[in-house]
Write a protein that holds these residues in place. Structure first.
Motif, mmCIF file in Angstrom:
data_model
loop_
_atom_site.group_PDB
_atom_site.id
_atom_site.type_symbol
_atom_site.label_atom_id
_atom_site.label_comp_id
_atom_site.label_asym_id
_atom_site.label_seq_id
_atom_site.Cartn_x
_atom_site.Cartn_y
_atom_site.Cartn_z
ATOM 1 N N GLU A 34 0.856 -1.190 0.000
ATOM 2 C CA GLU A 34 0.000 0.000 0.000
ATOM 3 C C GLU A 34 0.892 1.242 0.000
ATOM 4 O O GLU A 34 1.643 1.477 0.951
ATOM 5 C CB GLU A 34 -0.916 0.021 1.228
ATOM 6 N N ILE A 38 -5.145 6.365 3.837
ATOM 7 C CA ILE A 38 -6.424 7.004 3.546
ATOM 8 C C ILE A 38 -7.069 7.402 4.866
ATOM 9 O O ILE A 38 -7.229 6.573 5.765
ATOM 10 C CB ILE A 38 -7.339 6.065 2.732
ATOM 11 N N VAL A 47 -6.247 11.218 0.747
ATOM 12 C CA VAL A 47 -5.304 10.175 0.335
ATOM 13 C C VAL A 47 -3.920 10.817 0.291
ATOM 14 O O VAL A 47 -3.730 11.850 -0.360
ATOM 15 C CB VAL A 47 -5.688 9.612 -1.046
ATOM 16 N N CYS A 75 -5.291 5.012 -6.068
ATOM 17 C CA CYS A 75 -6.394 4.823 -5.117
ATOM 18 C C CYS A 75 -7.711 5.351 -5.689
ATOM 19 O O CYS A 75 -8.724 5.396 -4.983
ATOM 20 C CB CYS A 75 -6.091 5.532 -3.804
ATOM 21 N N PHE A 144 -12.962 4.858 -3.149
ATOM 22 C CA PHE A 144 -11.513 4.712 -3.288
ATOM 23 C C PHE A 144 -11.156 3.247 -3.496
ATOM 24 O O PHE A 144 -11.928 2.332 -3.208
ATOM 25 C CB PHE A 144 -10.765 5.304 -2.089
ATOM 26 N N THR A 146 -7.790 0.282 -3.247
ATOM 27 C CA THR A 146 -6.493 0.010 -2.629
ATOM 28 C C THR A 146 -5.775 -1.093 -3.408
ATOM 29 O O THR A 146 -6.281 -1.592 -4.411
ATOM 30 C CB THR A 146 -6.666 -0.442 -1.163
#
Length: 334
Positions: A34, A38, A47, A75, A144, A146
């Motif tokens: 990642e 967020i 973000v 994202c 969003f 990920t």
């Protein structure tokens, strides 16, 4: 440790156990694979991502902006601004600072974002300029994406062509080295790839078309991005080598430096997973963004299928860009 990203096994021991007190406002925390956190702000989320530029010289300021903002787009969020930290070696002139900031300004204007602040200093701690950009973006709370959302059965998609950033950096910073190995027009085309490293529209479009997971393809190239997304999602992958899109100029530059293009830093290309890959590909192509389905998410191992070979997908020890830089330096010494 070698030049490049800190290896995953060391991160797991020396970094991830020491991340402070978790906050309830943070929806996506720091974790392997990642690139963004967020933060919950009600109807919207913030973000945030940060990245340094250490391997490029000529276009460093320009690349720093796009690399950080590409993380935001991965994202499904729209970047709104960056903070920039500049560390310059002793003896740097005002012209160095001016060149970097002109490039930062150019990139920000192209994206439509603001430089929100930052820091600059001259320090003996570095031997070349180090540029670190922190990007901030926003998205609707329910919209969003990920790196951790891929599921078995999803299609795996790549936008544009891999290796764009690495090809441009090598062609710009080592033009003299390449002159005797490649035609001038090939070098010029390779240098022009620096104008194609944004994946902001790629990310926003794919998020709107049903992407389940995304990762921009940066340090470690496609191999690194595949492994990081698979690790974050806890899935396997089967990727077809012949489907991976690579431009002839990238292949030529990689041959000249004896590099593997699959391990070359690839800003300008987004890795996307979706339950309906064709829908995402069609949406991207409507925006004139080339996209290719290169494989499937599985619940098994992680492999690149190349003819009758089954090559394991593992994180590269370091990006091929750093290997090229070291090889050129060593040849100059000899």
């Amino acid at each position: 440790m070698k030049t490049g990203k800190v290896p995953p096994d060391i991160l797991k021991k020396a970094v991830y156990p020491f991340l402070g007190q978790k906050r309830s406002e943070v929806l996506v925390h720091s974790g392997f694979g990642e690139d963004c956190c967020i933060i919950d702000f009600g109807e919207y989320v913030a973000v945030v991502s940060t990245d340094p530029i250490t391997g490029a010289d000529t276009a460093g300021g320009y690349l720093a902006v796009f690399v950080a903002c590409n993380d935001i787009a991965a994202c499904g969020a729209r970047p709104i601004g960056i903070l920039v930290t500049l560390l310059l070696p002793e003896g740097s002139g005002e012209d160095t600072l001016l060149r970097i900031m002109e490039n930062v300004h150019k990139a920000c204007q192209k994206i439509g974002i603001e430089v929100l602040g930052g820091h600059s200093e001259v320090t003996p701690a570095v031997t070349k300029p180090v540029i670190s950009a922190t990007a901030i973006g926003m998205a609707k709370r329910d919209n969003f994406v990920t790196s951790a959302g891929a599921s078995p059965g999803d299609d795996v998609i790549v936008t544009k062509f891999i290796g764009l950033e690495g090809t441009a950096v090598l062609a710009l910073d080592f033009e003299e080295y390449l002159r005797g190995k490649l035609p001038g027009e090939v070098i010029k085309r390779a240098q022009s790839f620096v104008d194609d490293i944004s994946v902001i529209q790629d990310g926003l479009t794919a998020a709107g078309a049903g992407a389940t997971a995304m990762h921009d393809i940066t340090e470690g190239g496609l191999l690194g991005a595949l492994w990081e997304l698979a690790e974050a999602s806890g899935v396997g992958m089967e990727i077809y080598r012949e489907r991976i899109p690579i431009l002839p100029e990238t292949e030529a530059v990689c041959r000249a430096f004896e590099l593997d293009p699959l391990g070359l830093i690839s800003s300008g290309s987004m890795l996307i997973c979706s339950g309906d890959g064709q829908k995402v590909v069609d949406a991207l192509r409507e925006k004139s963004i080339p996209a290719t389905v290169i494989g499937k998410v599985t619940d098994g191992g992680r492999f690149i299928l190349d003819a009758d070979k089954k090559i394991p997908i593992v994180p590269p020890e370091r990006d091929e860009l750093y290997r090229a830089i070291e090889n050129v330096k060593n040849k100059k010494k000899n």
